[in-house]
Motif scaffolding. Structure first.
Motif: not given
Length: 512
Positions: A74-95
């Motif tokens: 699985l590709q699961h990692s800690y990253v910086e909390a700030a979302v890069p500007k080219d990423y688009i929020k699509a919604g929210n579902i339970p983890p």
């Protein structure tokens, strides 16, 4: 933009011409506990020409990769909390997974799903043979050697013992080859093996090398003297060429280098080709004018400069790079605060890392880009240096110790002083050849210097144990370079020395 747990973000993968997705699964508190600085990010197994609707979000699943030596990772990692500007929020579902992970990474969503796609283009029967061999520790004979069938790297000395390169077929999961030189038979083998993704060549006696049709992703050529034409394969991402590059060299690449990053020493050599080069990495920079580079490679998306330390001019010219997304420097000087372009002149910049740079410029750049970092810019401006520091550390190979997290300023200074002391003693010894006519006397003097050098670092390390793997290697490399330079100097005077006993003394005495 700071995300929330459960948020799903989409990003466009240019190589696939599709959107893929990832999910925030948790926050990780900083050591101080005052604020959250990291998030755990899970890549998802989803590709589409368009952004997902709410119903499609509920069908998404974690990305599981099995390319090469991965086994449903699985590709699961800690990253910086700030979302890069080219990423688009699509919604929210339970983890889709628990938040905790042991991995740390960067916002590079899309890379793994693309590599999985590449892997799946290889015929299934070949992939199955690879996976079987990867778990097979049975011994096979290669030349005069016994190797595990699961071996995935061959080195120069192994190749030298082979009568026929086709013997490498005994290693079904071979992925990396280190060869002293290129040959027609070696290149033919590489082209016919879809698993060879990394090729290292010491030198190229051939005037033309054609890698088209191969699956190489990383190509390293130490000495390209005599090479006049280099045809790169589609899919190559990294090209590194060392020394002695002919100005007559023509390099042909997919889309003129649009998908390629190239690395050179000091400055780009005068070869022909790669007008659309995407990334440029320069090592051991001493003096560099950026304007000709910007004019030569106008579509650069990434530039990395490592100094020796080095000085650069025309830094402001990078504002002409309309696609520049990542810019980083290390030990680079020679510019003032007003010579770095302001944020509005670098609209696509998403990563700005500058380490060991002029103090006034560091302060100004950090202030200018602070607001942009809150909107997704990955910003790191560290180790500001004043003119006095540069004057004192220009020739200090331990200069990187100054400001390193596990090393105190006093320890960094002691290391620099010990280097200067050892270098001065070796220089003096080289001038006393008439007083040391016997090899035995010369070796004894060198053994004494090695002992003093080693014991000095033992003493530094005794109380805090700060010398770890990286520092240990650096201490050895500095000693190696000093002794090798001394050997060459004495050889010119007709005095031969053997370095092996000197390194043995180093290993015997060191406690770190």
């Amino acid at each position: 933009m700071i995300p929330a747990v459960g948020d799903i973000y989409c990003v466009f993968v240019e190589k696939l011409q599709k959107y893929t997705a990832c999910q925030v699964t948790s926050f990780k508190e900083s050591e101080s506990g005052k604020s959250s600085k990291l998030i755990s990010l899970l890549e998802l197994d989803w590709l589409s020409d368009t952004l997902p609707d709410d119903a499609e979000l509920l069908t998404m699943k974690p990305l599981s990769c099995d390319f090469y030596f991965w086994n449903n990772n699985l590709q699961h990692s800690y990253v910086e909390a700030a979302v890069p500007k080219d990423y688009i929020k699509a919604g929210n579902i339970p983890p889709l997974l628990p938040g905790e992970t042991n991995s740390y990474g960067t916002w590079n969503v899309g890379g793994s799903i693309y590599r999985q796609w590449q892997w799946e283009q290889i015929p299934a029967e070949k992939r199955q043979l690879f996976k079987q061999a990867a778990k097979d520790d049975a011994l096979i004979t290669l030349g005069t050697r016994s190797l595990r069938r699961s071996t995935n790297v061959v080195w120069e000395d192994m190749l030298a013992e082979l009568d026929d390169v086709s013997e490498l077929e005994k290693l079904p999961c071979l992925t990396k080859i280190h060869a002293a030189e290129a040959s027609a038979s070696l290149l033919a083998f590489v082209k016919n093996n879809p698993f060879i993704i990394e090729l290292h060549l010491g030198k190229t006696l051939m005037s033309s090398i054609d890698l088209s049709g191969s699956q190489i992703r990383k190509l390293f050529i130490q000495n390209a003297q005599g090479l006049e034409k280099l045809t790169l394969n589609k899919g190559l991402t990294n090209l590194t060429i060392g020394s002695d590059i002919s100005p007559d060299l023509h390099i042909e690449a997919d889309e003129d280098g649009y998908w390629l990053s190239a690395g050179f020493t000091s400055s780009p050599p005068d070869f022909h080709g790669l007008p659309r080069l995407a990334g440029l990495h320069l090592h051991q920079v001493t003096e560099l004018d950026l304007l000709p580079i910007v004019q030569r490679f106008p579509e650069l998306q990434e530039m990395r400069l490592w100094g020796k330390p080095g000085t650069i001019s025309n830094l402001d010219s990078i504002s002409q790079l309309s696609k520049l997304a990542s810019f980083s420097t290390y030990d680079i000087f020679g510019f003032s605060a007003d010579q770095f372009p302001p944020p509005q002149q670098l609209p696509r910049l998403s990563t700005l890392w500058m380490t060991s740079l002029p103090a006034d410029a560091a302060k100004s750049i950090k202030t200018a880009y602070k607001q942009k970092s809150k909107r997704g810019l990955n910003l790191s401006i560290t180790k500001p240096r004043n003119p006095e520091w540069l004057a004192n550390n220009l020739t200090n190979p331990f200069r990187d110790w100054d400001g390193r997290e596990n090393i105190t300023a006093a320890q960094a200074k002691k290391a620099a002083d010990q280097y200067k002391k050892t270098a001065t003693a070796l220089t003096a010894l080289q001038k006393q050849d008439s007083e040391l006519p016997k090899a035995a006397d010369l070796e004894a003097a060198l053994l004494e210097l090695v002992a003093a050098y080693t014991l000095a670092f033992n003493k530094m390390d005794r109380r805090t144990g700060f010398i770890e793997t990286v520092e240990r290697e650096e201490i050895y490399v500095v000693l190696h370079d000093l002794l090798d330079s001394t050997k060459q100097s004495l050889a010119a005077q007709g005095l031969a020395i053997d370095l092996a006993p000197l390194f043995e003394r180093f290993d015997q005495l060191r406690d770190f």
